[in-house]
Design a protein around this motif. Structure first.
Motif, PDB file in Angstrom:
ATOM      1  N   ALA B  45     -10.415   6.927  -9.742  1.00 48.82           N
ATOM      2  CA  ALA B  45     -10.698   7.963  -9.714  1.00 48.82           C
ATOM      3  C   ALA B  45      -9.872   8.937  -8.617  1.00 48.82           C
ATOM      4  N   SER B  49     -14.301  12.905  -5.963  1.00 49.03           N
ATOM      5  CA  SER B  49     -14.647  11.681  -7.549  1.00 49.03           C
ATOM      6  C   SER B  49     -14.094  10.336  -6.785  1.00 49.03           C
ATOM      7  N   SER B  94     -13.549  12.715 -12.727  1.00 48.16           N
ATOM      8  CA  SER B  94     -12.929  13.830 -12.878  1.00 48.16           C
ATOM      9  C   SER B  94     -13.434  15.157 -13.193  1.00 48.16           C
ATOM     10  N   THR B  99      -7.557  16.383 -13.593  1.00 51.20           N
ATOM     11  CA  THR B  99      -6.942  15.566 -12.821  1.00 51.20           C
ATOM     12  C   THR B  99      -5.791  14.783 -13.516  1.00 51.20           C
ATOM     13  N   THR B 102      -5.613  10.959 -13.081  1.00 53.51           N
ATOM     14  CA  THR B 102      -6.102   9.840 -13.276  1.00 53.51           C
ATOM     15  C   THR B 102      -6.827   9.980 -15.310  1.00 53.51           C
ATOM     16  N   SER B 120     -17.056  13.921 -16.346  1.00 53.52           N
ATOM     17  CA  SER B 120     -16.359  15.079 -15.874  1.00 53.52           C
ATOM     18  C   SER B 120     -17.737  16.181 -16.804  1.00 53.52           C
TER      19      SER B 120
END
Lengths: 341, 341
Positions: B45, B49, B94, B99, B102, B120
């Motif tokens: 990440a 994160s 994320s 992101t 990622t 997430s």
């Protein structure tokens, strides 16, 4: 402990073979590694020594798939990673060989039955006495760089990588390390003026950030922890070029100084992206572009190994530049060598 | 990306079970892990994160001996670690699930055949669409903390540790997570005033160092990168308490502020040693002592897992304190959300 990236004073400008004693020490360690079914590798040291070892971890991870880990010695002893066992290789390093945490780490690893290799400038030191195998390097004695800390360590790492993968390229790496002395000199020469000017321009700065990725994050860490914070009392933080955009970049402003290493290797695009951004918003960006170093005598596929080997002595010049213009010698300390802690 | 350590607003002060949908998602991921011969784990990440995922890496490494690694997403994709294969578990995270680095890391890992699990707050996000298994968490919707990012992640990590080791203590860990909501509140309450005073005392500071070891180094990293540098534009560096004595401690002076986390776990002695030193030479040391947290309903052998889970929401208060007194809201950005980079 202080890092010691400066290489030995030159006597032999040309190529020169490694001293037989050092060849034998490396071969003994490698033979022991070959005999053991090594399942993972731990690189254990403190401060600048940990950063120096980390290049080995980087290449073992990237090239071999063998699990490899870096620990600061005290964390290693306290957290007691479960993966450490009699099939582990533990590589330890301390310039003087006296760092108490690293000596304890050697004892701890050896008690568990791991194979221990210690790297130091003093083979009579407590660390070297504690480890099974010892790699000595010369320090500022005028001998060729191949017998200094960079030459010894990269020869050992190339041999380790050869043992773990069988790839012939590492043999070429060892051969081409005969160019190390000359390459350190030419690359230092190339950066001498820029480093002096960097010191001049930044002598009033209270904070200088460093930034890098890939293997070079360890140079950034060393420069931040040992050169800026320890030796120059300048605030700093080693920012990973990939992480820069996920928090730290908000600190960027026209008057915030950054020393950015553009690396030679797969994560160079990360550095380039960070460079493009930081130069847009800060007027105080200095770049050490390792991909533009002189690599004479080094094959293209080996540049990514030589880059980290050559970057240390070049980075050192930027600290020298700051020392010169701030009037704060790199040898001054507030606490170290002055008290127990 | 911004970290998001603040927990959801309380509605149910008492114990409450996890929502069935979340229970199922975690169970599906664990079942897939059980079916695969997992040989190593990658936590991937960016920024806050990555720091949050790192607690998982810490406990997998310490408790299981299974090789475990943390990567910032872009470095993961570029350095292409050789150990990544179809027997790898790759855990990605994320907050928004958007992101880009990622998302690319998920694609890369999945193409290699690794088992991918994404975490997430948005299961419709690109990251969640790219990964095979998805763990959703509630965010600031008033639901119980067990369904928030801490509750979901620690439940998953306890289940993963149980799968990898068979140790019953992780089952107790999952049961005792029913106390999470209440414990976050009581521990925030315990630190509210100190955090406010910290903000008041430090509102003029341009640099504040953080320090920690063990699992808590990731809280220090988050606080430094996302709260101080990103949200408050205060210079910082997350110093490992063990590394402090090998370089960084020379920056210490009577007027240099440090925010030190004393952890709950095996490396607490490292923090204690750093604390003893730093309080002798700096007049501006703030301590968050996780070992003195309220752990009601948590067994002694599980405190080292709950400490990192509870420290995030407490640390957040110290950023709130700085925001309050500097008049710089944590939501202000110079670059993020405002431009492409």
């Amino acid at each position: 402990m202080t890092q010691s990236l400066s290489h030995s004073t030159t006597k032999n400008n040309g190529k020169e073979g490694m001293k037989q004693e050092h060849v034998n020490q490396i071969q003994n360690a490698i033979s022991a590694i070959e005999k053991r079914n090594i399942q993972n590798v731990f690189f254990v040291a403190c401060g600048g020594s940990m950063a120096s070892l980390s290049f080995g971890d980087y290449f073992v991870t990237k090239d071999t798939g063998k699990p490899s880990f870096v620990y600061t010695s005290n964390e290693f002893v306290h957290s007691q990673p479960k993966g450490l066992n009699e099939n582990s290789l533990v590589i330890l390093r301390s310039h003087s060989g006296t760092t108490p945490e690293t000596v304890k780490a050697a004892t701890y690893a050896r008690n568990i039955g791991a194979l221990t290799v210690a790297i130091s400038m003093d083979t009579e030191s407590p660390l070297c006495k504690e480890a099974e195998y010892v790699l000595h390097y010369n320090y500022k004695d005028g001998s060729n760089a191949i017998d200094g800390e960079i030459g010894i360590y990269y020869t050992f790492i190339f041999k380790l990588l050869k043992t773990l993968t069988g790839d012939e390229k590492y043999d070429r790496g060892i051969e081409q390390l005969s160019n190390l002395e000359g390459l350190i000199e030419t690359n230092q020469e190339k950066h001498k003026e820029a480093a002096f000017e960097f010191g001049k321009r930044n002598k009033r700065e209270k904070t200088i950030y460093t930034m890098a990725s890939g293997a070079y994050i360890h140079h950034a860490y060393s420069f931040t922890s040992c050169l800026l914070m320890e030796m120059l009392w300048i605030n700093s933080n080693a920012i990973h070029s990939g992480e820069y955009f996920h928090g730290p970049f908000e600190i960027t402003d026209y008057d915030v100084p950054f020393l950015l290493i553009v690396g030679e290797g797969p994560s160079k695009p990360l550095d380039q992206r960070a460079l493009d951004f930081v130069t847009k918003y800060s007027e105080k960006v200095e770049v050490v572009d390792v991909s533009k170093f002189d690599y004479s005598g080094v094959d293209d596929d080996l540049k990514e190994y030589f880059g980290p080997a050559l970057a240390g002595p070049v980075m050192r010049l930027y600290a020298d530049g700051l020392a010169e213009h701030t009037g704060h010698p790199l040898s001054v300390r507030r606490y170290m060598w002055k008290m127990e802690y």
